[in-house]
Scaffold this active site. Sequence first.
Site, short mmCIF file in Angstrom:
data_model
loop_
_atom_site.label_atom_id
_atom_site.label_comp_id
_atom_site.label_asym_id
_atom_site.label_seq_id
_atom_site.Cartn_x
_atom_site.Cartn_y
_atom_site.Cartn_z
N ASP A 247 -0.94 -8.62 -7.46
CA ASP A 247 -1.48 -7.39 -6.89
C ASP A 247 -1.12 -6.16 -7.72
OD1 ASP A 247 -2.73 -8.62 -4.82
OD2 ASP A 247 -1.24 -8.14 -3.30
N LYS A 269 -5.72 -4.29 -5.27
CA LYS A 269 -6.58 -3.42 -4.48
C LYS A 269 -5.99 -2.02 -4.47
CE LYS A 269 -7.92 -7.16 -1.33
NZ LYS A 269 -7.00 -8.19 -1.88
N MET A 383 0.79 2.71 3.48
CA MET A 383 -0.56 3.10 3.02
C MET A 383 -1.10 4.29 3.80
SD MET A 383 -2.09 -0.77 2.55
CE MET A 383 -1.43 -1.33 4.14
#
Length: 467
Positions: A247, A269, A383
């Site tokens: 990732d 991502k 996030m």
Amino acid sequence: MNRFPAYIALENRPVLIIGGGPSALAKARLMTAAQASLTVIAEKIDSETRAALAGVARLIERAPVVGDIEASVLVFIADGRDSQIERWVEIAQMAGALVNVVDRPEFCDFITPSIIDRGQVTVAITTNGAAPVLGRKVRADIEALLPQNVGSLAEFADRYRDAVKAKFSEHDRRLFWEHFFDGPVAAQVLAGDEVRAHEAMVALINRPREKEKTGVVHIVGAGPGDPDLLTVKALRLLQHADVILYDRLVSDEILSLARRDAERFYVGKAKANHAVPQDEIEARLVAFARDGKMVVRLKGGDPFIFGRGGEELETVRAAGISVFTTPGITAAAGCAASANMALTHRGYSQAVTFVTGHAKDEGEPDLDWAALATLKSTLVVYMGVSKASSIANRLIGHGRARSTPVAVIEKGTCPDQKIIKGSLDELGQLIEAGSVDGPALLVIGEVAALADGETLLSIAQQERLVA
């Protein structure tokens, strides 16, 4: 190499230790572990040595005589004057016994190494007496790389040696065992699931060769960023992986620890930018495993905390492929430690809640804001940078005090980490003033006041100095 390493069978064979103190006891523990027939002789045997060896060794309080030494296959000398030592060494060597004199390598026929004991797997390290502390450090480094159950794996394989030998040619046996030790059955043994491993091993031995290619998937947490916070198990898996899918939050420093010839695929991502769609990531995991690969799916933090690890596990398992999970230090724990801030702290917070500030299609996160606002504990938002102002307004609108301490931790545990703190009503300003745009965590609650970090005032003062 000026000494040949060898493993000596000592079960029920006579071994003599001359000495009754701590050094003698240390050697005695090694010999009892090797199941030797042990005799300890000294003019005085101290109480600790006597208590530790009661019932497992002959303990004799007197000076050794020639017959004691001549009757032994190994002789350890842990005590005595130089003149005595030289005489005992001469007697032993004339009788054909090997001698070790503690801390006197010039008298030694053999040296006791630093040992890693995993049952059937034993690793010995020596510096030939030149640097014993270095030997212990090397042992610790190797020990960190060995699975705790590697000895059980050796015993498991030994049970099937005859069956494999009867089934395969010499060339095919080698291929079988190479596949086995990197495959799902070995992974089950290392995970402590020997019942299912035996079932799978019988099926593997009897499986047609063309169907033998199934590999294994490991979903692995890489921790918050600092490579030193990678777990020992995660490091070992990286160094054995054939394929690594990693990732965005996995650092180059962590990837550099992987096996050099492993295939590596970036599938990270970021906001509105998914390098590889989630369903394609899952399809790749299945495809690589079906090709016989040992696959590591490497995720920042912990794979089961906002990491979609559960989705990937379900897909791989549904495809009939063995899958195992290795946890990592989640960002909340790592970032809090890097800011010297406890997430729970007596007198400040008795609980901690993790939520995500990320929502599908960049919308508002669907959270129970009223419940979160009334919490008197620590709230950690993953996030949440792009929605920070909205998150603060929602919490304040549902009753959380505007003065509630907050901390924003960007790239926590990494060399370029940034920590900014203030109050809930300043959250948007903190992110803007600190130019926070990388991976960051929001910590909301009284403990945030304890974090190391800059404030809006200190940032403004620095800007004035620069200007």
